[in-house]
Design an enzyme around this catalytic site. Structure first.
Site, PDB file in Angstrom:
ATOM      1  N   ARG A 116     -13.211  14.019  81.401  1.00 32.21           N
ATOM      2  CA  ARG A 116     -13.275  12.903  80.440  1.00 32.21           C
ATOM      3  C   ARG A 116     -12.963  11.648  81.232  1.00 32.21           C
ATOM      4  NH1 ARG A 116     -10.743  12.321  74.452  1.00 32.21           N
ATOM      5  NH2 ARG A 116     -12.632  13.522  74.102  1.00 32.21           N
ATOM      6  N   HIS A 143     -20.878  11.591  74.274  1.00 30.31           N
ATOM      7  CA  HIS A 143     -19.890  12.617  73.910  1.00 30.31           C
ATOM      8  C   HIS A 143     -20.659  13.866  73.450  1.00 30.31           C
ATOM      9  CE1 HIS A 143     -16.200  14.438  73.089  1.00 30.31           C
ATOM     10  NE2 HIS A 143     -15.742  13.711  72.091  1.00 30.31           N
ATOM     11  N   GLN A 146     -18.946  16.916  71.471  1.00 27.59           N
ATOM     12  CA  GLN A 146     -18.690  16.640  70.062  1.00 27.59           C
ATOM     13  C   GLN A 146     -19.959  16.862  69.233  1.00 27.59           C
ATOM     14  OE1 GLN A 146     -15.685  15.604  68.425  1.00 27.59           O
ATOM     15  NE2 GLN A 146     -16.953  16.144  66.675  1.00 27.59           N
ATOM     16  N   ASP A 238     -17.208   6.586  63.114  1.00 22.79           N
ATOM     17  CA  ASP A 238     -16.269   6.716  64.237  1.00 22.79           C
ATOM     18  C   ASP A 238     -15.415   5.446  64.254  1.00 22.79           C
ATOM     19  OD1 ASP A 238     -15.006   7.482  66.589  1.00 22.79           O
ATOM     20  OD2 ASP A 238     -16.681   6.982  67.904  1.00 22.79           O
ATOM     21  N   CYS A 278     -15.740  12.281  64.069  1.00 17.36           N
ATOM     22  CA  CYS A 278     -15.348  13.076  65.253  1.00 17.36           C
ATOM     23  C   CYS A 278     -13.843  13.181  65.408  1.00 17.36           C
ATOM     24  CB  CYS A 278     -15.976  12.475  66.503  1.00 17.36           C
ATOM     25  SG  CYS A 278     -15.527  10.748  66.776  1.00 17.36           S
ATOM     26  N   ARG A 306     -15.468  22.493  67.466  1.00 15.14           N
ATOM     27  CA  ARG A 306     -15.398  22.143  68.894  1.00 15.14           C
ATOM     28  C   ARG A 306     -15.113  23.407  69.702  1.00 15.14           C
ATOM     29  NH1 ARG A 306     -14.374  16.929  70.623  1.00 15.14           N
ATOM     30  NH2 ARG A 306     -14.725  17.869  72.661  1.00 15.14           N
TER      31      ARG A 306
END
Ligand code: CP
Ligand code: NVA
Length: 322
Positions: A116, A143, A146, A238, A278, A306
């Site tokens: 990340r 991402h 996700q 988000d 998310c 996830r």
């Protein structure tokens, strides 16, 4: 030969990087989702699979995480392997060791790297120099892990992805980019509503639109949240300020206020629409408390997924299915 997921496609994924959904075909995405459904069912039945026995995943974090860190670590453990948490501050990367040396060294110890970071270029460089699969655990641009979990959640809830109407209301950020690509690949229609100046990058919009054309679906960008929400099967949002944008929080709050997902927005969507996020979420900013904690919200199914979606990914690119 099992009929639950495509073993031939799974085998072709062995050794592949997961840097962006751009590099994965519709067939490969569907295979990963089918494998996730299979592994999720087996896990719930208490059946054990150890396709990653003896394998190790290094996890480099340059930004904070709850879901990504825990789901990868637990996923590796459940698959018979182990995971190493490497905070950037604790490894020599923070003292100027090069990405290429880091990639070469880690490749001789572990079987995969999840990272990340901020810059997509860092991940691309790591993948170039590593001889093991590299997984994008979030960058400023994408991402994809996700979105794999999100597509799984929509498929479970709605039975299909093809022809679904997704409205993403908020910042044209990493989530918007990966959702546009993921939706286009599986034939779902996506409309992104962002304030003027906060739209997704043109290059990514154009890429997603080209894919959507081949799949008979659409990718639309608008400045109207109500237009995006109309007849939607899924309303997604988000945070307004992503990690690394903390100093812009106040100006963003002003620009994004009319884009809050609340009852007015949900009323434009289909009656059986689901609400997705998310996480982490800021209640009262990008989403009202009644929506995120209401009956249409599927946020915890998303976060659970996830684990299952990433177990499928890890199994396909690093494992040996029994
Ligand atoms: N959604 C997500 O990636 O959460 P974390 O930042 O907690 O990993
Ligand atoms: N857009 C958010 C997603 C967090 C999972 C961020 O980058 O901070």
């Amino acid at each position: 030969m099992n009929t639950l997921y495509r073993e031939d496609v799974t085998n072709e994924l062995k050794g592949k990087n997961f840097l962006s959904l751009k590099d994965f075909s519709k067939e490969e995405i569907h295979t990963l989702l089918d494998l996730a459904i299979y592994l999720k069912k087996r896990y719930k039945q208490g059946l054990i699979n150890h396709p990653l026995k003896g394998k190790t995943l290094a996890m480099i974090f340059e930004k904070a995480s709850t879901r990504t860190r825990v789901s990868f670590e637990v996923g590796m453990y459940q698959l018979g392997g182990s995971a190493l948490f490497l905070s950037k501050n604790d490894i020599q990367l923070s003292r100027g060791e090069s990405i290429s040396d880091t990639a070469n060294v880690l490749s001789s110890y572990v079987d995969g790297i999840m990272i990340r970071t901020f810059d997509q270029g860092t991940i691309d460089a790591l993948a170039t120099h590593a001889s093991i699969p590299v997984i994008n655990g979030l960058t400023d641009l994408y991402h994809p892990c996700q979105v794999l979990a999100d597509l799984l959640t929509i498929k479970e809830r709605k039975g299909t992805l093809n022809g679904m109407n997704i409205a993403y209301i908020g910042d044209g950020n990493n989530m918007a980019h990966s959702l546009m690509i993921g939706c286009a690949k599986v034939g779902a229609n996506i409309t992104v509503a962002s304030p003027n100046g906060y739209e997704p990058l043109n290059s990514i919009t154009e890429f997603a639109q080209t894919i959507a054309k081949q799949e008979n679906s659409s990718v639309e960008i608008t400045n109207s949240p109500l237009h995006a929400a109309m007849e939607a099967d899924v309303i997604y949002t988000d945070v307004w300020a992503s990690m690394g944008q903390e100093e812009e929080q106040i100006e963003r709050e002003l620009a994004f206020r009319p884009f809050q997902v609340n009852e007015n927005i949900m009323n434009e969507a289909k009656k059986d629409a689901i609400f997705m996020h998310c996480l982490p979420a800021h209640r009262g900013e990008e989403v009202s408390t009644d929506v995120i904690d209401g009956e249409q919200s599927v946020i915890f199914q998303q976060s659970e997924n996830r684990l299952h979606a990433q177990k499928a990914l890890l199994t396909a690119i690093m494992g040996e299915l029994e």
